[in-house]
Write an enzyme that holds these catalytic residues in place. Structure first.
Site, short mmCIF file in Angstrom:
data_model
loop_
_atom_site.label_atom_id
_atom_site.label_comp_id
_atom_site.label_asym_id
_atom_site.label_seq_id
_atom_site.Cartn_x
_atom_site.Cartn_y
_atom_site.Cartn_z
N THR A 104 47.95 40.78 48.06
CA THR A 104 48.50 40.37 49.36
C THR A 104 48.43 38.86 49.54
OG1 THR A 104 46.36 40.63 50.50
CG2 THR A 104 47.80 42.56 50.39
N TYR A 141 40.79 44.60 29.40
CA TYR A 141 40.81 43.15 29.56
C TYR A 141 39.39 42.61 29.71
CZ TYR A 141 45.51 44.67 30.67
OH TYR A 141 46.74 45.29 30.62
#
Length: 231
Positions: free
Chosen positions: A148, A76
Site C-alpha cells: 500500500t 529468498y
C-alpha cells in the site's frame, strides 16, 4: 518473541525485526505454499475513530490497521529480495477497534512511542511478543495484491482476519501524538496515514468462512460484517 527497532519514518510507525537475532516469527499453511519469516510491522491510524484502516468491511473502516509483513524464507534470502519477487511477501492485516482495556501485546510499542515522536527517531524494542498481537481466530479473507506504499509491488498475499484487535483509548491517543515532520516541523500529525480503498480489479477474494452449505471457497463468495465487532 522478537527484538528490533521502532522507527518513525515520517509516513508510518514501523517496527523493524532484527533478522540477526536468534528469535523470530514464522507463518505457513492456510493460503500460503511456503514458510514466511516476519520482517516488519507498520501501523496506520486515523485522526478520528471513523477512519484509520486501509481495508474496509462492507464499506466500514476501523480506527487503525496493523500490517505485519513476512518474506518468503524458502525462496529468498531477505525481505529486500522478496518485495519484487513472485510469492515474495505475506501480509497479515489486523483491523483495530478501541476497547476498554489496554492491549498488553501492543503495550511495548505505545510505551516506546514517546522516544520516536518525530520523523527520523528510532528506539530499540526488546521482548516484543509479536505473535500475541494476532487475534485468536482461524477465519480470514485472502487475496493476491500489492503493497500500500510506493512502489506498490504486486507481490503480496494478504490475509485479513475476521476478528479485530482491541486497543485502549490511551493507546490510540498515543499513536495520534506521532508527527510526520522532524524537529523543525512539529505541526504535521502522522494521523490519517491511510491509502484510499482500491478496487479489487477483478482479483478473486477468497475466504474460509462457510457462508453456504455446499462450498466455502467459491469465487463469487461475498464477505459479511460480523456486527459483534462493528457496532
Amino acid at each position: 518473541m522478537v527484538v528490533g527497532s521502532l522507527v518513525n519514518n515520517g509516513h508510518d510507525l514501523t517496527f523493524e525485526v532484527d533478522q540477526t537475532s536468534q528469535w523470530g516469527v514464522n507463518i505457513s499453511m492456510g493460503p500460503l505454499s511456503y514458510t514466511y519469516r516476519a520482517a516488519n510491522l507498520k501501523v496506520h491510524f486515523g485522526s478520528k475513530d471513523e477512519r484509520g484502516s486501509e481495508h474496509t468491511i462492507a464499506d466500514r473502516a476501523f480506527v487503525a490497521e496493523i500490517h505485519i509483513f513476512f518474506y518468503n524464507a524458502e525462496l529468498y534470502p531477505n525481505f529486500s529480495d522478496s518485495i519484487r519477487a513472485p510469492h515474495g511477501i505475506a501480509a497479515l492485516s489486523l483491523l483495530v477497534k478501541v476497547g476498554g482495556t489496554r492491549n498488553l501485546a501492543f503495550e511495548p510499542i505505545t510505551h516506546t512511542i514517546k522516544k520516536v515522536t518525530v520523523k527520523g527517531h528510532e528506539s530499540k524494542l526488546r521482548n516484543f511478543y509479536l505473535g500475541k498481537l494476532i487475534p485468536q481466530t482461524d477465519h480470514y479473507i485472502t487475496y493476491e495484491g500489492s503493497f500500500t506504499q510506493p512502489g506498490c509491488f504486486e507481490t503480496v498475499t494478504w490475509i485479513v482476519f475476521n476478528k479485530p484487535v482491541y486497543i485502549s483509548r490511551d493507546q490510540i491517543d498515543a499513536l495520534r501524538k506521532l508527527k510526520q515532520g522532524g524537529e523543525e516541523n512539529l505541526q504535521m500529525s502522522m494521523s490519517d496515514n491511510i491509502r484510499p480503498t482500491m478496487s479489487t480489479n477483478q482479483r478473486p477474494v477468497r475466504t474460509n468462512i462457510n457462508f453456504r452449505s455446499d462450498c466455502s471457497m467459491k469465487h463469487d463468495m461475498f464477505y459479511e460484517v460480523n456486527k459483534l465487532y462493528t457496532d
